[in-house]
Write a protein that holds these residues in place. Structure first.
Motif, PDB file in Angstrom:
ATOM      1  N   ARG A 202       0.818  -1.218   0.000  1.00  0.00           N
ATOM      2  CA  ARG A 202       0.000   0.000   0.000  1.00  0.00           C
ATOM      3  C   ARG A 202       0.851   1.267   0.000  1.00  0.00           C
ATOM      4  N   TRP A 203       1.933   1.267   0.777  1.00  0.00           N
ATOM      5  CA  TRP A 203       2.660   2.523   0.970  1.00  0.00           C
ATOM      6  C   TRP A 203       4.082   2.557   0.391  1.00  0.00           C
ATOM      7  N   THR A 207       5.318   3.715  -4.617  1.00  0.00           N
ATOM      8  CA  THR A 207       6.317   4.792  -4.680  1.00  0.00           C
ATOM      9  C   THR A 207       7.616   4.294  -5.297  1.00  0.00           C
TER      10      THR A 207
END
Length: 574
Positions: A202-203, A207
């Motif tokens: 998710r995080w 990225t």
């Protein structure tokens, strides 16, 4: 240096002979993985002994499994997983539990095992099916996204997740008093891993991938994706869970980001290369002498396993509301013993839960079921059709095939029946509704049915080629039928049965392959549309307009190609 040269020679031997075996299988109209399996048998330690370091080749083959499951995770996104979560979780647990109980009871009754512990172990081994072989077979026939393909993969992925749990509690089978602790520990590991993977996906992953993609460096992107796949797989291995589980979860992480398709495109060549090694490595485990000496026992076990598992799986699929045809194809598609059963069986051999002679018998049985799997998958739709034509069988299960409808009035007429509510079917339905036509959609996917309910579109839930379903579609009073199914065989059967009910019905059919265009037209379809050709025609029309060609001339050129059913352009398309 000699070791490296030896490995390169072994790799060249396996890949070269597998390419030849795959080519011969293809020319004989068989799945190429059959060629890989037979190639492994021929070059391996029980064949012509052409390899000097089989264990290293088999270790490299595990990378192929990781890439297979990673690619599946990317394609089989969390959204797709949610759609079949009931059958994936409840259905697979029911299947594993019933198979284990049946095998344990049968083997104890026949005296094949010494006690309940060994019976449970053997049941667990036989309960697993082959994700790799089924996935490869479905991909080759373009059936991954069919309803039976999705159900198969849902159950198979859940089985792979259970493998880690089985390996964790296996040592406790020799110490029944500690089985509760082992089970709790394994469940805790799985939950911790999944929670960490969710947070990471998710995080961190989006990225990371976006920053690497921003460099526009292909090598960096490929290396990052490979490192992610194998890294997460390594973490699960260190936790005592399966490498396969980690690779699949890594694929799920990538599936939800914008670069999923790009990542998949880069991994597919690696997946196919290493998967070839994997299937060849399974062939290397087959000892022809054991097969010959115990051929009667092995064939009996193969028959018992494949028919027994199919008999267990079929009612489970029906219980979850899927059609009889889907249940038959699915049950015959995953009724083999899985390649990961080798892993479980080897662990059991080391723990003395199975004797060496039974282990060799199990290897031979498993290998034959894996070889038969592509054949079963190929003929299962024909088996389903034959079984549905048998009055005794069809009538006894008729209630499962009964279509479910949404407020379709018996007096409906002048409507259009749309078979299939995928991307093509949705566009057709939308255009017809915007023009004020009444429509009925036939669909067998629960996810699509949910969309139809939300949009208040009348539907029939079931297989569009089923006579029971077609009887409910009021074809006699319909204006037209649009066939937008993903399965060519179902499209042809639907066309045949629809025209038998309403001979004057206008049918517009979607063709998947060039050879189908004439077949569907000869069967009675008024129009046959090939999506790839239509896309090419539209692009060409826009291009000719840009180049200044007169609009009426462009329309004439395009119209002539369509009238001639694309014959003038078929020769340049494969």
């Amino acid at each position: 240096m000699a070791v490296e040269q030896s490995l390169i020679l072994d790799m060249t031997t396996v890949l070269g002979t597998s390419a030849l075996g795959g080519y011969l299988a293809n020319r004989l109209r068989q799945p190429v993985l059959l060629g890989y399996l037979i190639t492994g048998l021929l070059v391996g330690p029980y064949g012509f002994k052409l390899l000097s370091d089989v264990p290293r080749i088999q270790a490299l083959a595990s990378i192929g499994v990781a890439f297979l499951l990673f690619a599946l995770g990317v394609e089989f996104s969390l959204t797709e997983l949610k759609r079949v979560k009931d059958i994936a979780i409840k259905g697979s647990l029911l299947q594993i539990g019933l198979t284990t109980a049946f095998v344990a009871s049968l083997t104890i009754w026949l005296g094949w095992v010494e006690g309940l512990t060994q019976g449970i172990f053997l049941g667990a081994v036989l309960s697993l099916s082959s994700t790799a072989v089924v996935l490869k077979s479905l991909a080759e026939t373009g059936e991954t996204n069919t309803i039976h393909g999705q159900v198969m993969l849902a159950i198979l992925i859940a089985q792979d997740l259970m493998l880690g749990l089985m390996l964790a509690i296996l040592p406790a089978l020799n110490q029944p008093e500690s089985i509760g602790l082992a089970l709790g520990s394994a469940l805790l590991k799985v939950l911790i891993f999944l929670a960490a993977a969710f947070a990471f996906g998710r995080w961190i992953v989006p990225t990371l991938i976006s920053k690497v993609a921003a460099t526009e460096n292909t090598e960096l992107f490929i290396l990052t994706v490979i490192a992610l796949c194998l890294g997460v797989a390594l973490v699960t291995a260190k936790l005592g869970l399966s490498i396969e589980m980690g690779a699949f979860v890594a694929g799920l992480m990538v599936s939800e980001i914008d670069y999923a398709d790009h990542a998949l495109a880069k991994v597919l060549p690696l997946r196919d290369t290493f998967a070839c090694l994997f299937f060849a490595s399974i062939g290397m485990l087959i000892d022809p002498n054991v097969l010959i000496q115990n051929i009667g026992k092995i064939l009996g076990l193969v028959t018992l396993v494949m028919l027994g598992k199919a008999a267990i799986i079929m009612p489970i699929i029906l219980r979850f509301g899927y059609s009889l045809k889907t249940a038959i194809i699915t049950s015959f598609g995953i009724n083999q013993i899985g390649e990961f059963s080798f892993v479980l069986a080897l662990a059991g051999l080391q723990l003395k839960l199975i004797t060496e002679s039974k282990y060799l018998l199990l290897l031979g049985t498993t290998a034959i079921t894996l070889i038969l799997t592509p054949v079963w998958l190929k003929i299962s739709p024909h088996i389903a059709s034959r079984l549905l034509q048998m009055p005794l069988f069809a009538n006894s299960l008729r209630q499962f095939a009964e279509p479910k409808m949404l407020s379709i009035p018996e007096t409906i007429s002048g409507h259009v029946v749309v078979a299939g509510y995928g991307r093509v079917g949705q566009v057709i339905a939308k255009i017809l509704q915007n023009q004020g036509y009444a429509i009925i959609v036939i669909e067998n996917s629960e996810a699509a049915i949910q969309r139809l309910r939300m949009e208040h579109i009348p539907y029939i839930f079931g297989d569009a080629d089923s006579e029971l379903v077609l009887e409910k579609a009021y074809l006699e009073t319909a204006k037209a039928l649009a066939i937008a199914l993903p399965d060519p065989a179902s499209s042809r059967l639907l066309l045949q049965r629809a025209l038998a009910i309403a001979p004057g019905l206008d049918v517009i059919a979607r063709s998947h392959h060039n050879r189908e265009i004439d077949i569907l037209a000869q069967m009675g379809a008024k129009e046959v549309v090939q999506p790839e050709f239509e896309a090419a025609l539209e692009l060409s029309a826009h291009l000719l307009t840009t180049l200044g060609e007169p609009e009426n001339q462009i329309r004439t050129v395009i119209s002539n190609i369509r009238t001639d059913r694309y014959r003038s352009i078929r020769s340049i398309s494969h």
